[in-house]
Scaffold this motif. Structure first.
Motif, PDB file in Angstrom:
ATOM      1  N   ALA A  39       0.839  -1.207   0.000  1.00  0.00           N
ATOM      2  CA  ALA A  39       0.000   0.000   0.000  1.00  0.00           C
ATOM      3  C   ALA A  39       0.868   1.248   0.000  1.00  0.00           C
ATOM      4  O   ALA A  39       0.576   2.222  -0.706  1.00  0.00           O
ATOM      5  CB  ALA A  39      -0.941  -0.011   1.207  1.00  0.00           C
ATOM      6  N   SER A  40       1.952   1.217   0.761  1.00  0.00           N
ATOM      7  CA  SER A  40       2.860   2.367   0.828  1.00  0.00           C
ATOM      8  C   SER A  40       3.596   2.584  -0.487  1.00  0.00           C
ATOM      9  O   SER A  40       3.762   3.725  -0.941  1.00  0.00           O
ATOM     10  CB  SER A  40       3.860   2.177   1.972  1.00  0.00           C
ATOM     11  N   VAL A  41       4.040   1.496  -1.110  1.00  0.00           N
ATOM     12  CA  VAL A  41       4.732   1.603  -2.401  1.00  0.00           C
ATOM     13  C   VAL A  41       3.785   2.180  -3.458  1.00  0.00           C
ATOM     14  O   VAL A  41       4.167   3.072  -4.228  1.00  0.00           O
ATOM     15  CB  VAL A  41       5.305   0.230  -2.840  1.00  0.00           C
ATOM     16  N   ILE A  42       2.555   1.668  -3.496  1.00  0.00           N
ATOM     17  CA  ILE A  42       1.564   2.192  -4.448  1.00  0.00           C
ATOM     18  C   ILE A  42       1.325   3.676  -4.168  1.00  0.00           C
ATOM     19  O   ILE A  42       1.289   4.499  -5.086  1.00  0.00           O
ATOM     20  CB  ILE A  42       0.241   1.394  -4.370  1.00  0.00           C
ATOM     21  N   ALA A  43       1.198   4.023  -2.897  1.00  0.00           N
ATOM     22  CA  ALA A  43       0.935   5.418  -2.526  1.00  0.00           C
ATOM     23  C   ALA A  43       2.076   6.340  -2.936  1.00  0.00           C
ATOM     24  O   ALA A  43       1.834   7.414  -3.505  1.00  0.00           O
ATOM     25  CB  ALA A  43       0.688   5.519  -1.019  1.00  0.00           C
ATOM     26  N   VAL A  44       3.299   5.943  -2.663  1.00  0.00           N
ATOM     27  CA  VAL A  44       4.442   6.792  -3.012  1.00  0.00           C
ATOM     28  C   VAL A  44       4.561   6.916  -4.528  1.00  0.00           C
ATOM     29  O   VAL A  44       4.753   8.015  -5.062  1.00  0.00           O
ATOM     30  CB  VAL A  44       5.747   6.252  -2.383  1.00  0.00           C
ATOM     31  N   ALA A  45       4.429   5.801  -5.233  1.00  0.00           N
ATOM     32  CA  ALA A  45       4.515   5.848  -6.697  1.00  0.00           C
ATOM     33  C   ALA A  45       3.447   6.778  -7.269  1.00  0.00           C
ATOM     34  O   ALA A  45       3.731   7.617  -8.133  1.00  0.00           O
ATOM     35  CB  ALA A  45       4.367   4.441  -7.277  1.00  0.00           C
ATOM     36  N   PHE A  46       2.219   6.649  -6.762  1.00  0.00           N
ATOM     37  CA  PHE A  46       1.154   7.504  -7.286  1.00  0.00           C
ATOM     38  C   PHE A  46       1.243   8.928  -6.764  1.00  0.00           C
ATOM     39  O   PHE A  46       0.767   9.847  -7.435  1.00  0.00           O
ATOM     40  CB  PHE A  46      -0.219   6.884  -7.034  1.00  0.00           C
ATOM     41  N   ALA A  67      -7.660  -0.116   2.873  1.00  0.00           N
ATOM     42  CA  ALA A  67      -6.615  -0.067   1.844  1.00  0.00           C
ATOM     43  C   ALA A  67      -6.799   1.130   0.918  1.00  0.00           C
ATOM     44  O   ALA A  67      -5.838   1.853   0.630  1.00  0.00           O
ATOM     45  CB  ALA A  67      -6.578  -1.363   1.048  1.00  0.00           C
ATOM     46  N   ALA A  68      -8.010   1.346   0.449  1.00  0.00           N
ATOM     47  CA  ALA A  68      -8.263   2.473  -0.467  1.00  0.00           C
ATOM     48  C   ALA A  68      -8.008   3.799   0.234  1.00  0.00           C
ATOM     49  O   ALA A  68      -7.340   4.693  -0.311  1.00  0.00           O
ATOM     50  CB  ALA A  68      -9.699   2.409  -0.993  1.00  0.00           C
ATOM     51  N   PHE A  69      -8.534   3.933   1.439  1.00  0.00           N
ATOM     52  CA  PHE A  69      -8.365   5.175   2.203  1.00  0.00           C
ATOM     53  C   PHE A  69      -6.890   5.447   2.494  1.00  0.00           C
ATOM     54  O   PHE A  69      -6.389   6.548   2.251  1.00  0.00           O
ATOM     55  CB  PHE A  69      -9.160   5.096   3.508  1.00  0.00           C
ATOM     56  N   PHE A  70      -6.179   4.455   3.007  1.00  0.00           N
ATOM     57  CA  PHE A  70      -4.769   4.628   3.348  1.00  0.00           C
ATOM     58  C   PHE A  70      -3.953   5.048   2.133  1.00  0.00           C
ATOM     59  O   PHE A  70      -3.194   6.020   2.174  1.00  0.00           O
ATOM     60  CB  PHE A  70      -4.205   3.325   3.935  1.00  0.00           C
ATOM     61  N   THR A  71      -4.097   4.306   1.053  1.00  0.00           N
ATOM     62  CA  THR A  71      -3.265   4.546  -0.130  1.00  0.00           C
ATOM     63  C   THR A  71      -3.549   5.902  -0.754  1.00  0.00           C
ATOM     64  O   THR A  71      -2.623   6.634  -1.100  1.00  0.00           O
ATOM     65  CB  THR A  71      -3.471   3.423  -1.159  1.00  0.00           C
ATOM     66  N   GLU A  72      -4.820   6.252  -0.876  1.00  0.00           N
ATOM     67  CA  GLU A  72      -5.167   7.547  -1.484  1.00  0.00           C
ATOM     68  C   GLU A  72      -4.701   8.702  -0.613  1.00  0.00           C
ATOM     69  O   GLU A  72      -4.206   9.710  -1.119  1.00  0.00           O
ATOM     70  CB  GLU A  72      -6.680   7.626  -1.723  1.00  0.00           C
ATOM     71  N   THR A  73      -4.824   8.562   0.694  1.00  0.00           N
ATOM     72  CA  THR A  73      -4.407   9.623   1.606  1.00  0.00           C
ATOM     73  C   THR A  73      -2.897   9.810   1.582  1.00  0.00           C
ATOM     74  O   THR A  73      -2.409  10.941   1.492  1.00  0.00           O
ATOM     75  CB  THR A  73      -4.889   9.326   3.042  1.00  0.00           C
ATOM     76  N   VAL A  74      -2.151   8.724   1.636  1.00  0.00           N
ATOM     77  CA  VAL A  74      -0.687   8.829   1.601  1.00  0.00           C
ATOM     78  C   VAL A  74      -0.221   9.379   0.255  1.00  0.00           C
ATOM     79  O   VAL A  74       0.685  10.213   0.200  1.00  0.00           O
ATOM     80  CB  VAL A  74      -0.019   7.478   1.933  1.00  0.00           C
ATOM     81  N   ALA A  75      -0.848   8.955  -0.833  1.00  0.00           N
ATOM     82  CA  ALA A  75      -0.488   9.494  -2.155  1.00  0.00           C
ATOM     83  C   ALA A  75      -0.730  11.004  -2.202  1.00  0.00           C
ATOM     84  O   ALA A  75       0.086  11.757  -2.750  1.00  0.00           O
ATOM     85  CB  ALA A  75      -1.292   8.788  -3.250  1.00  0.00           C
ATOM     86  N   ALA A  76      -1.833  11.455  -1.609  1.00  0.00           N
ATOM     87  CA  ALA A  76      -2.129  12.894  -1.570  1.00  0.00           C
ATOM     88  C   ALA A  76      -1.095  13.640  -0.725  1.00  0.00           C
ATOM     89  O   ALA A  76      -0.680  14.754  -1.085  1.00  0.00           O
ATOM     90  CB  ALA A  76      -3.533  13.115  -1.030  1.00  0.00           C
ATOM     91  N   ILE A  77      -0.669  13.039   0.377  1.00  0.00           N
ATOM     92  CA  ILE A  77       0.361  13.662   1.218  1.00  0.00           C
ATOM     93  C   ILE A  77       1.666  13.804   0.438  1.00  0.00           C
ATOM     94  O   ILE A  77       2.304  14.860   0.463  1.00  0.00           O
ATOM     95  CB  ILE A  77       0.577  12.847   2.518  1.00  0.00           C
ATOM     96  N   ILE A  78       2.059  12.757  -0.269  1.00  0.00           N
ATOM     97  CA  ILE A  78       3.283  12.799  -1.082  1.00  0.00           C
ATOM     98  C   ILE A  78       3.161  13.888  -2.137  1.00  0.00           C
ATOM     99  O   ILE A  78       4.085  14.682  -2.342  1.00  0.00           O
ATOM    100  CB  ILE A  78       3.562  11.427  -1.753  1.00  0.00           C
ATOM    101  N   SER A  79       2.015  13.950  -2.793  1.00  0.00           N
ATOM    102  CA  SER A  79       1.782  14.972  -3.814  1.00  0.00           C
ATOM    103  C   SER A  79       1.902  16.376  -3.218  1.00  0.00           C
ATOM    104  O   SER A  79       2.513  17.261  -3.811  1.00  0.00           O
ATOM    105  CB  SER A  79       0.388  14.777  -4.417  1.00  0.00           C
TER     106      SER A  79
END
Length: 193
Positions: free
Chosen positions: A14-21, A69-81
């Motif tokens: 989930a973290s890898v997907i989030a960072v990549a996105f 999973a959806a919430f975690f990944t989307e939120t972390v991706a938004a933080i990275i962005s």
């Protein structure tokens, strides 16, 4: 019965997907800015590009198949962005969290038992709907209702359904035969594909 407990591999993926996105989101911000003039004929049509921002939520839910999973990944991706910098600032963190909850809702409605194309499409559509409602109150509240906000919302939901819903489902189907998802139920289903 499937366990709802997260394994270490679930958190890592989930973290890898989030960072990549998160990086993809940052690049997609540039695509959004570069295409603004292309939609001058009908500005709400630019929302056809919006679905990309919901893809990690649906993708991680289809792979990990655990609540959150959806919430975690989307939120972390938004933080990275947001950390990489974008024209919308830290507001995207709250927006990402809301979109992740929208995507999560589809899987919750089916009690995390079905991870089919229709559920993926619904997940994308609900993420798009939440994004459109968020935008109404945060970004487009002063735009004309019927000439901008309603068409923008409809196009957002359609884009989310296709790019995030179908796109994520197709990505999982493309990844499964490679063996990279073997630690997940989505990967073990590859013989059935």
């Amino acid at each position: 019965m499937r366990s709802s407990s997260w394994r270490t591999i679930d958190i890592v993926i989930a973290s890898v997907i989030a960072v990549a996105f998160g990086v993809i989101f940052w690049a997609w911000d540039a695509v959004w800015a570069a295409t603004e003039n292309a939609f001058v004929f009908f500005p709400p049509a630019q929302a056809v590009l919006y679905g990309m921002w919901f893809l990690p939520a649906v993708l991680s839910a289809l792979i990990i198949r655990k609540p959150g999973a959806a919430f975690f990944t989307e939120t972390v991706a938004a933080i990275i962005s947001a950390l990489l910098g974008n024209k919308w600032g830290a507001t995207v963190i709250f927006q990402g969290a809301a979109q992740g909850l929208g995507a999560e809702l589809a899987f919750a409605l089916f009690r995390y038992r079905f991870f089919t194309l229709p559920v993926g499409l619904l997940s994308g559509a609900l993420a798009g709907l939440v994004a459109a409602v968020f935008d109404w109150f945060v970004w487009t509240y002063d735009y004309e209702l019927w000439n901008y906000r309603v068409p923008y919302a409809l196009i957002t939901v359609a884009s989310a359904t296709v790019l995030a819903g179908a796109g994520a489902w197709l990505l999982v189907r493309a990844l499964a035969p490679t063996g990279v998802l073997d630690r997940f139920e989505a990967g073990r289903e590859r013989a059935l594909i």
